[in-house]
Structures are given as structure tokens and as C-alpha cells.
Enzyme design. Sequence first.
Site, PDB file in Angstrom:
ATOM      1  N   GLU A 104      38.500  32.216  47.083  1.00 47.55           N
ATOM      2  CA  GLU A 104      38.720  32.408  45.621  1.00 47.55           C
ATOM      3  C   GLU A 104      38.854  30.909  44.982  1.00 47.55           C
ATOM      4  O   GLU A 104      39.848  30.057  45.644  1.00 47.55           O
ATOM      5  CB  GLU A 104      39.795  33.151  45.232  1.00 47.55           C
ATOM      6  CG  GLU A 104      39.972  33.436  43.669  1.00 47.55           C
ATOM      7  CD  GLU A 104      40.616  34.633  43.449  1.00 47.55           C
ATOM      8  OE1 GLU A 104      39.999  35.568  43.273  1.00 47.55           O
ATOM      9  OE2 GLU A 104      41.879  34.670  43.176  1.00 47.55           O
ATOM     10  N   LYS A 118      40.670  29.355  41.675  1.00 51.60           N
ATOM     11  CA  LYS A 118      41.182  29.374  40.309  1.00 51.60           C
ATOM     12  C   LYS A 118      42.070  28.181  40.063  1.00 51.60           C
ATOM     13  O   LYS A 118      42.457  27.569  40.844  1.00 51.60           O
ATOM     14  CB  LYS A 118      42.112  30.611  40.414  1.00 51.60           C
ATOM     15  CG  LYS A 118      43.134  30.652  41.501  1.00 51.60           C
ATOM     16  CD  LYS A 118      43.971  32.099  41.491  1.00 51.60           C
ATOM     17  CE  LYS A 118      44.749  32.083  42.789  1.00 51.60           C
ATOM     18  NZ  LYS A 118      45.520  33.489  43.013  1.00 51.60           N
ATOM     19  N   GLU A 127      38.612  47.732  42.768  1.00 54.75           N
ATOM     20  CA  GLU A 127      39.936  47.587  43.348  1.00 54.75           C
ATOM     21  C   GLU A 127      40.996  48.559  43.043  1.00 54.75           C
ATOM     22  O   GLU A 127      41.014  49.102  41.907  1.00 54.75           O
ATOM     23  CB  GLU A 127      40.505  46.205  43.066  1.00 54.75           C
ATOM     24  CG  GLU A 127      41.726  45.693  43.122  1.00 54.75           C
ATOM     25  CD  GLU A 127      42.072  44.316  42.517  1.00 54.75           C
ATOM     26  OE1 GLU A 127      41.456  43.401  42.506  1.00 54.75           O
ATOM     27  OE2 GLU A 127      43.005  44.389  41.530  1.00 54.75           O
ATOM     28  N   GLU A 171      43.139  42.181  49.602  1.00 55.32           N
ATOM     29  CA  GLU A 171      43.462  41.095  48.688  1.00 55.32           C
ATOM     30  C   GLU A 171      44.824  40.830  48.344  1.00 55.32           C
ATOM     31  O   GLU A 171      45.565  41.593  48.564  1.00 55.32           O
ATOM     32  CB  GLU A 171      42.971  41.750  47.287  1.00 55.32           C
ATOM     33  CG  GLU A 171      41.395  42.109  47.269  1.00 55.32           C
ATOM     34  CD  GLU A 171      41.129  42.672  45.704  1.00 55.32           C
ATOM     35  OE1 GLU A 171      41.286  42.190  45.006  1.00 55.32           O
ATOM     36  OE2 GLU A 171      40.271  43.808  46.141  1.00 55.32           O
ATOM     37  N   SER A 172      44.966  39.475  47.936  1.00 53.11           N
ATOM     38  CA  SER A 172      46.410  38.972  47.516  1.00 53.11           C
ATOM     39  C   SER A 172      47.422  38.576  48.611  1.00 53.11           C
ATOM     40  O   SER A 172      47.721  39.344  49.509  1.00 53.11           O
ATOM     41  CB  SER A 172      46.925  39.853  46.592  1.00 53.11           C
ATOM     42  OG  SER A 172      46.267  39.706  45.147  1.00 53.11           O
ATOM     43  N   ASN A 188      44.574  45.604  46.456  1.00 54.87           N
ATOM     44  CA  ASN A 188      45.066  44.654  46.046  1.00 54.87           C
ATOM     45  C   ASN A 188      46.547  44.861  46.305  1.00 54.87           C
ATOM     46  O   ASN A 188      47.212  45.698  45.883  1.00 54.87           O
ATOM     47  CB  ASN A 188      44.948  44.202  44.637  1.00 54.87           C
ATOM     48  CG  ASN A 188      45.415  43.117  44.141  1.00 54.87           C
ATOM     49  OD1 ASN A 188      46.164  42.352  44.755  1.00 54.87           O
ATOM     50  ND2 ASN A 188      44.867  42.712  42.911  1.00 54.87           N
ATOM     51  N   LYS A 231      35.435  37.200  39.456  1.00 59.98           N
ATOM     52  CA  LYS A 231      36.854  37.901  39.210  1.00 59.98           C
ATOM     53  C   LYS A 231      37.231  37.719  37.985  1.00 59.98           C
ATOM     54  O   LYS A 231      37.645  36.777  37.374  1.00 59.98           O
ATOM     55  CB  LYS A 231      37.602  36.981  40.351  1.00 59.98           C
ATOM     56  CG  LYS A 231      39.291  37.555  40.585  1.00 59.98           C
ATOM     57  CD  LYS A 231      39.029  38.699  41.755  1.00 59.98           C
ATOM     58  CE  LYS A 231      40.310  39.149  42.064  1.00 59.98           C
ATOM     59  NZ  LYS A 231      41.450  38.198  42.465  1.00 59.98           N
TER      60      LYS A 231
END
Length: 237
Positions: free
Chosen positions: A44, A46, A153, A204-205, A174, A104
Site C-alpha cells: 500500500e 499512502k 472487508e 490487513e493492518s 482488518n 483503497k
Amino acid sequence: MIVDDIYSKNHERKLLEFNMRERGIISLKKALTESHNGPGIIAEYKRKSPSGFNNKSKTDILKYFNNIQRTIAGISILTEPQYFGGNQLDAMSVQCYNKPILIKDFISSERMIKSSYMAGGDAYLLICDFLDYTRIKELVLYGKKLGMDALIEVHDPESVKNIFPDENVVLGYNRRNLKTLRMEDNSMAVYDKLKSYGLPIVLESGITSENINNLHIEKYQGLLIGSSLLSGDVIRW
């Protein structure tokens, strides 16, 4: 709550009006199911996040993906502008890598999906904790007409009921609770429910080199990793 605020302002968002897509669709679902060396990494990009990440080094997006393109299965671009500093130009710029691009964002309308497609996106995010079953079904089917995949998600185990499974769907868990922005790992309570759909699952995360061996990643087909990779973390398992 920040995420509620984002959804409430989606109707004000300035979106693409012209098709800037430079290539055909590349399936995220296919890329993950064909990954043979463990779960495929979705890297990702960002600039910041409300949970505390700040890309202080202002990592250049092309230099970043030039360095990691051979080790990843897909690309995730955070396009929400106010809280994440994102924009759709980032998605347009990474079409050159011929990797599936996940947009996203906090998508809630067909208009946002169409704009994601025109920016070069191959897949888009739908969040069960904030969208109900009927809306998710409508948005999955709309994206399907464009040839796009949907990453659906979940964080809250109670939101699993909002999943609409289809052939263009990838599921995601997530670890972060987007209502509190805290890391609250309920994966043990959610994983078996997700697995019952027979679809690829992405974790995720908060995935780092320090915790990756404790996350049972062998159960997943994909790992969505952002902050740690952008911070220079080298993740191996």
C-alpha cells in the site's frame, strides 16, 4: 468518528470525469490465487493516516514501487484526500507496473467505483462494518459489469452477515477497528466464518517483521501491508 465523517462527505468528492485508464483489467483475485510462495503481498501507498502514520520522508511513489515490484502480488493506493492525503493521480501513475491496483477508499457509490476504474483501478474496497448487505451487493454487481474485483472487508464479527459473495469477490479481515482506530485482533472469531465462503482471504493492518510469525499468515492468500513497508521494514517469513 473519522470514518463516519468520510462516508458522510463522499457526495462532495471531486472524482474523475474522463477515462485515464491505460490498460485492461488485471484481476487481484487471480493474482492472489496464483501466488505460490505463500500469501501474496499487496503493498500500500499512502501519505498519512488518522491512526498515526505519517510518510515524513515523502517517499516517491514510483521509487517505492520500483524497489519492491518484483516481490509483490498487487498494489493498494489510498485515494481518500482529507484524512489520508490521497488522490487518484497516484493510481493512474502506477498502471505501468502491470500489477492489479486496489483503490483503497471508503467507497459507497457506483460513481466512486466508476471513477476508480477510470483512474486505472482493478479492484475496490467495500467495508462491511459501514455498509449493509443490500448496498454491498449493489456495488459488487456494478463493479462486476466493469470487470473489477471487490475486496469486501470485515472487522466486527457481527458484520460478516453483510458479505455478498460472488465470483469477483476477495474477502479481507482488518485487524484495526475503524470505529475506534485501535488494533483489535478478532481474527480467531472471524476467520472460520470467512473461510466458509470459499473465497481468497486477505489479512490487513499492522503487519510487521516483528509480529508476522505470530499472525498465522499461512491461512491467508494475501497480506495488505502499508505503514511498515513505507517505513523501510523488511518483511520475511
